[in-house]
Design a protein around this motif. Structure first.
Motif, PDB file in Angstrom:
ATOM      1  N   ASP A 247       0.811  -1.217   0.000  1.00  0.00           N
ATOM      2  CA  ASP A 247       0.000   0.000   0.000  1.00  0.00           C
ATOM      3  C   ASP A 247       0.847   1.271   0.000  1.00  0.00           C
ATOM      4  N   SER A 248       2.133   1.133  -0.302  1.00  0.00           N
ATOM      5  CA  SER A 248       3.012   2.298  -0.380  1.00  0.00           C
ATOM      6  C   SER A 248       4.245   1.908  -1.176  1.00  0.00           C
ATOM      7  N   GLU A 249       4.974   2.915  -1.608  1.00  0.00           N
ATOM      8  CA  GLU A 249       6.223   2.667  -2.324  1.00  0.00           C
ATOM      9  C   GLU A 249       7.206   1.906  -1.435  1.00  0.00           C
ATOM     10  N   GLN A 250       7.215   2.271  -0.133  1.00  0.00           N
ATOM     11  CA  GLN A 250       8.147   1.630   0.796  1.00  0.00           C
ATOM     12  C   GLN A 250       7.817   0.146   0.981  1.00  0.00           C
ATOM     13  N   SER A 251       6.519  -0.164   1.152  1.00  0.00           N
ATOM     14  CA  SER A 251       6.152  -1.568   1.367  1.00  0.00           C
ATOM     15  C   SER A 251       6.361  -2.394   0.098  1.00  0.00           C
ATOM     16  N   PHE A 252       6.185  -1.775  -1.073  1.00  0.00           N
ATOM     17  CA  PHE A 252       6.449  -2.468  -2.336  1.00  0.00           C
ATOM     18  C   PHE A 252       7.934  -2.796  -2.460  1.00  0.00           C
ATOM     19  N   GLU A 253       8.776  -1.800  -2.231  1.00  0.00           N
ATOM     20  CA  GLU A 253      10.221  -2.009  -2.354  1.00  0.00           C
ATOM     21  C   GLU A 253      10.717  -3.017  -1.319  1.00  0.00           C
ATOM     22  N   ALA A 254      10.148  -2.959  -0.107  1.00  0.00           N
ATOM     23  CA  ALA A 254      10.553  -3.921   0.930  1.00  0.00           C
ATOM     24  C   ALA A 254      10.214  -5.342   0.515  1.00  0.00           C
ATOM     25  N   ALA A 255       9.045  -5.531  -0.111  1.00  0.00           N
ATOM     26  CA  ALA A 255       8.647  -6.871  -0.561  1.00  0.00           C
ATOM     27  C   ALA A 255       9.606  -7.395  -1.627  1.00  0.00           C
ATOM     28  N   ILE A 256      10.009  -6.539  -2.549  1.00  0.00           N
ATOM     29  CA  ILE A 256      10.941  -6.954  -3.605  1.00  0.00           C
ATOM     30  C   ILE A 256      12.299  -7.300  -2.996  1.00  0.00           C
ATOM     31  N   ARG A 257      12.793  -6.450  -2.088  1.00  0.00           N
ATOM     32  CA  ARG A 257      14.106  -6.704  -1.469  1.00  0.00           C
ATOM     33  C   ARG A 257      14.122  -8.041  -0.739  1.00  0.00           C
ATOM     34  N   LYS A 258      13.063  -8.312   0.020  1.00  0.00           N
ATOM     35  CA  LYS A 258      13.022  -9.568   0.773  1.00  0.00           C
ATOM     36  C   LYS A 258      13.021 -10.772  -0.166  1.00  0.00           C
ATOM     37  N   GLN A 259      12.276 -10.641  -1.292  1.00  0.00           N
ATOM     38  CA  GLN A 259      12.220 -11.765  -2.219  1.00  0.00           C
ATOM     39  C   GLN A 259      13.567 -11.979  -2.896  1.00  0.00           C
ATOM     40  N   LEU A 260      14.243 -10.892  -3.253  1.00  0.00           N
ATOM     41  CA  LEU A 260      15.561 -11.033  -3.866  1.00  0.00           C
ATOM     42  C   LEU A 260      16.542 -11.698  -2.903  1.00  0.00           C
ATOM     43  N   ALA A 261      16.447 -11.336  -1.622  1.00  0.00           N
ATOM     44  CA  ALA A 261      17.330 -11.945  -0.626  1.00  0.00           C
ATOM     45  C   ALA A 261      17.101 -13.458  -0.558  1.00  0.00           C
ATOM     46  N   GLU A 262      15.826 -13.874  -0.670  1.00  0.00           N
ATOM     47  CA  GLU A 262      15.527 -15.304  -0.668  1.00  0.00           C
ATOM     48  C   GLU A 262      16.050 -15.969  -1.941  1.00  0.00           C
ATOM     49  N   TRP A 263      15.827 -15.313  -3.076  1.00  0.00           N
ATOM     50  CA  TRP A 263      16.247 -15.896  -4.352  1.00  0.00           C
ATOM     51  C   TRP A 263      17.770 -15.909  -4.513  1.00  0.00           C
ATOM     52  N   ALA A 264      18.480 -15.109  -3.718  1.00  0.00           N
ATOM     53  CA  ALA A 264      19.938 -15.057  -3.808  1.00  0.00           C
ATOM     54  C   ALA A 264      20.611 -16.171  -3.015  1.00  0.00           C
ATOM     55  N   ARG A 265      19.822 -16.932  -2.258  1.00  0.00           N
ATOM     56  CA  ARG A 265      20.404 -18.025  -1.480  1.00  0.00           C
ATOM     57  C   ARG A 265      20.945 -19.104  -2.407  1.00  0.00           C
ATOM     58  N   PRO A 266      21.907 -19.910  -1.929  1.00  0.00           N
ATOM     59  CA  PRO A 266      22.458 -20.989  -2.776  1.00  0.00           C
ATOM     60  C   PRO A 266      21.350 -21.869  -3.350  1.00  0.00           C
ATOM     61  N   LEU A 267      21.470 -22.209  -4.609  1.00  0.00           N
ATOM     62  CA  LEU A 267      20.425 -22.970  -5.289  1.00  0.00           C
ATOM     63  C   LEU A 267      20.464 -24.439  -4.881  1.00  0.00           C
ATOM     64  N   SER A 268      19.297 -24.959  -4.553  1.00  0.00           N
ATOM     65  CA  SER A 268      19.166 -26.394  -4.307  1.00  0.00           C
ATOM     66  C   SER A 268      18.701 -27.047  -5.606  1.00  0.00           C
ATOM     67  N   GLU A 269      18.618 -28.356  -5.616  1.00  0.00           N
ATOM     68  CA  GLU A 269      18.166 -29.049  -6.813  1.00  0.00           C
ATOM     69  C   GLU A 269      16.729 -28.650  -7.122  1.00  0.00           C
ATOM     70  N   ARG A 270      16.481 -28.276  -8.363  1.00  0.00           N
ATOM     71  CA  ARG A 270      15.145 -27.809  -8.755  1.00  0.00           C
ATOM     72  C   ARG A 270      14.163 -28.968  -8.783  1.00  0.00           C
ATOM     73  N   GLU A 271      12.980 -28.740  -8.195  1.00  0.00           N
ATOM     74  CA  GLU A 271      11.919 -29.732  -8.224  1.00  0.00           C
ATOM     75  C   GLU A 271      10.668 -29.116  -8.849  1.00  0.00           C
ATOM     76  N   PRO A 272      10.047 -29.757  -9.832  1.00  0.00           N
ATOM     77  CA  PRO A 272       8.819 -29.221 -10.441  1.00  0.00           C
ATOM     78  C   PRO A 272       7.710 -29.068  -9.399  1.00  0.00           C
ATOM     79  N   VAL A 273       6.932 -28.019  -9.540  1.00  0.00           N
ATOM     80  CA  VAL A 273       5.823 -27.752  -8.618  1.00  0.00           C
ATOM     81  C   VAL A 273       4.566 -27.505  -9.442  1.00  0.00           C
ATOM     82  N   LYS A 274       3.549 -28.310  -9.220  1.00  0.00           N
ATOM     83  CA  LYS A 274       2.284 -28.135  -9.953  1.00  0.00           C
ATOM     84  C   LYS A 274       1.316 -27.334  -9.103  1.00  0.00           C
TER      85      LYS A 274
END
Length: 529
Positions: A157-184
């Motif tokens: 609901d704000s520019e700050q909360s939007f940017e915070a959501a993106i930053r948190k997701q990038l931090a998660e996606w930057a973690r070491p990659l595990s073996e990919r598993e398909p998800v339906k």
């Protein structure tokens, strides 16, 4: 000295009217790459439809192959759904085609797509009441996600909360990659939202809204709240503000509570109901500031709430206790233990004379929390047990879950594990029934600590991850700090010093941003060990 970097492709999807959010997303990715690439050795590369060259043929046919090569996708929606990608086709917009193509990629054993983040911009109640066909499509899509319960999303609901959501997701996606598993992910198109004028009273609309919120149907609840406040009813605005606070839209919740305080009828009246509404609005603002880790502002606003209640010509005992309790809780967060105790004891004194047994149980819980903070575990245990004794005959899930978790934590900190798992599993069940993400996160965190003490690292890791996931729902810095601390403790037990150090640094960062003194002390204790 050369540095090896891992590049990860992110596809950015949204209708064309989200230029501001798209620019903000690019800015966050650029900042993340500049600040984190050297230490994390990960950089993110954005792809989007506006980056594609022109040419002959259907535009979406040129976009889709670029999407197929991506590791992640971010989908942003506001009040528009978009235009059909073909004259005759199964999709009503290019964004919808990209979303379902992403689901197919996630399910494919040969694709590289790993995860999807969906974000919805919070809209003004006026827009929800009269959405038009474009916004109605967005509302129905969000409702379908809620009904299916197979894909989480974030509302901002704000520019700050939007940017915070993106930053948190990038931090998660930057973690070491595990073996990919398909998800339906199965997502039926239910399309159950019907917006338009309503003849129901605001009381019936409020009742229906709260029932939908209780069942996790937040889009339907939000629409009903928007309809309920159309005539400016203060009580409806207060309930809507509470809903927004509990669903993490803190900026909107602050605005709604400010609207109550500034309402001429409420502001100029000294009758019981008007004063009570002012106090409740101030307390809710204080809670929001505490959740946002603005503890100085939280204490300031809550002190004003206490003074407003104390100076009322007609007694407002319930609101006074509500203000004192939360004033004490914010003081606890900054380590003002003695001053916090004074607020809780004032509340207890008022409730002994005017309160119910349930309210006395709440006072016992808060006094127990203060005893926990000063490490008097025996006294905390006694008080939590006293509260549970009262709550066995009361029907209040929030209080019950708090007392169960509190007693479990007191026992764990005292080195006693007997009965702790039963307490926490019951607390988890209650919190999940209530849809209380903060309480669920706390229960998972304590279960992780319990299993660590039992030596079961696998179960501890599972609960630590669930603690982290629940913290995402409410954007809780304290929850994130706790989950990273648990991950550090797990890595230490597995003798993985590098991962332990990385997670402890993240825990420290979130703990400092939250201003949570007890959490900071716990992190310092683990670091010393």
């Amino acid at each position: 000295m050369p540095v090896e970097l891992s590049g990860r492709l992110v596809f950015l999807a949204s209708p064309g009217n989200m230029a501001k959010e798209r620019d903000a997303c690019r800015m966050v990715v650029r900042e993340f790459n500049e600040q984190s690439s050297e230490s994390g050795q990960v950089v993110f590369l954005l792809r989007a439809w506006e980056d594609m060259p022109g040419g002959v043929g259907r535009p979406q046919d040129r976009i889709n192959p670029k999407l197929d090569e991506c590791d992640y996708m971010i989908l942003i929606l506001g009040d528009r759904w978009g235009s059909p990608p073909a004259v005759k086709g199964p999709y009503s917009s290019g964004t919808e085609e990209e979303f379902y193509r992403c689901l197919d990629l996630l399910a494919s054993p040969t694709a590289v797509m790993r995860d999807l983040l969906v974000l919805f911009r919070t809209l003004e109640p006026e827009r929800l009441r009269d959405p038009g066909p474009q916004l109605l499509e967005v509302m129905n899509f969000r409702n379908d996600l809620e009904e299916a319960k197979s894909l989480q999303f974030v509302s901002f609901d704000s520019e700050q909360s939007f940017e915070a959501a993106i930053r948190k997701q990038l931090a998660e996606w930057a973690r070491p990659l595990s073996e990919r598993e398909p998800v339906k992910i199965d997502l039926p198109k239910l399309r159950t939202i019907e917006a338009g004028p309503t003849v129901a009273s605001h009381i019936k609309l409020l009742e229906a809204a709260k029932e939908h919120a209780k069942n996790g149907l937040l889009m339907q609840a939000e629409l009903l709240f928007a309809q309920a406040i159309e005539d400016g009813d203060v009580e409806a605005v207060a309930e809507f503000a509470l809903f927004m606070r509990r669903t993490g839209r803190l900026d909107t919740a602050l605005e709604l509570n400010q609207k109550i305080i500034e309402d001429p009828g409420v502001l100029s009246s000294t009758d019981h109901d008007s004063v009570a509404r002012r106090v409740r609005a101030l307390v809710n603002m204080g809670i929001i500031h505490r959740k946002r880790s603005s503890l100085t502002e939280s204490i300031k606003v809550l002190r004003e709430a206490v003074r407003t209640a104390e100076s009322s010509v007609t007694p407002v005992y319930q609101e006074l206790c509500y203000a004192l309790d939360n004033y004490g809780l914010s003081l606890l967060r900054v380590g003002e233990l003695e001053l916090a105790r004074q607020q809780f004891e004032k509340t207890y004194s008022v409730r002994k004379e005017f309160g119910t047994s349930l309210e006395l149980a709440q006072s016992a819980i808060n006094l127990a929390r203060q005893s926990l903070a000063r490490e008097d575990f025996a006294h905390a245990t006694t008080l939590f047990e006293e509260a549970l004794g009262i709550l066995e005959t009361e029907n209040d899930g929030h209080c019950l879950a708090n007392a169960l978790c509190g007693l479990a934590e007191a026992r764990l900190r005292a080195g006693v594990r007997d009965g702790v798992r039963v307490l926490l599993e019951r607390a988890l069940e209650v919190n999940e029934t209530l849809g209380n993400s903060d309480g669920t996160s706390i229960a998972h965190a304590l279960l992780a600590k319990y299993f660590l003490a039992e030596g079961d690292v696998g179960l501890a890791r599972g609960h630590a991850e669930l603690c982290h996931e629940e913290s995402e729902r409410t954007n809780s810095a304290t929850g994130y700090g706790t989950s990273y601390l648990l991950k550090a403790m797990i890595a230490r037990q597995e003798r993985d010093g590098r991962v332990a150090t990385e997670n402890l640094a993240k825990a420290q960062q979130y703990a400092q941003s939250s201003g949570n003194e007890p959490l900071i002390r716990d992190i310092d204790a683990v670091r010393r060990e």
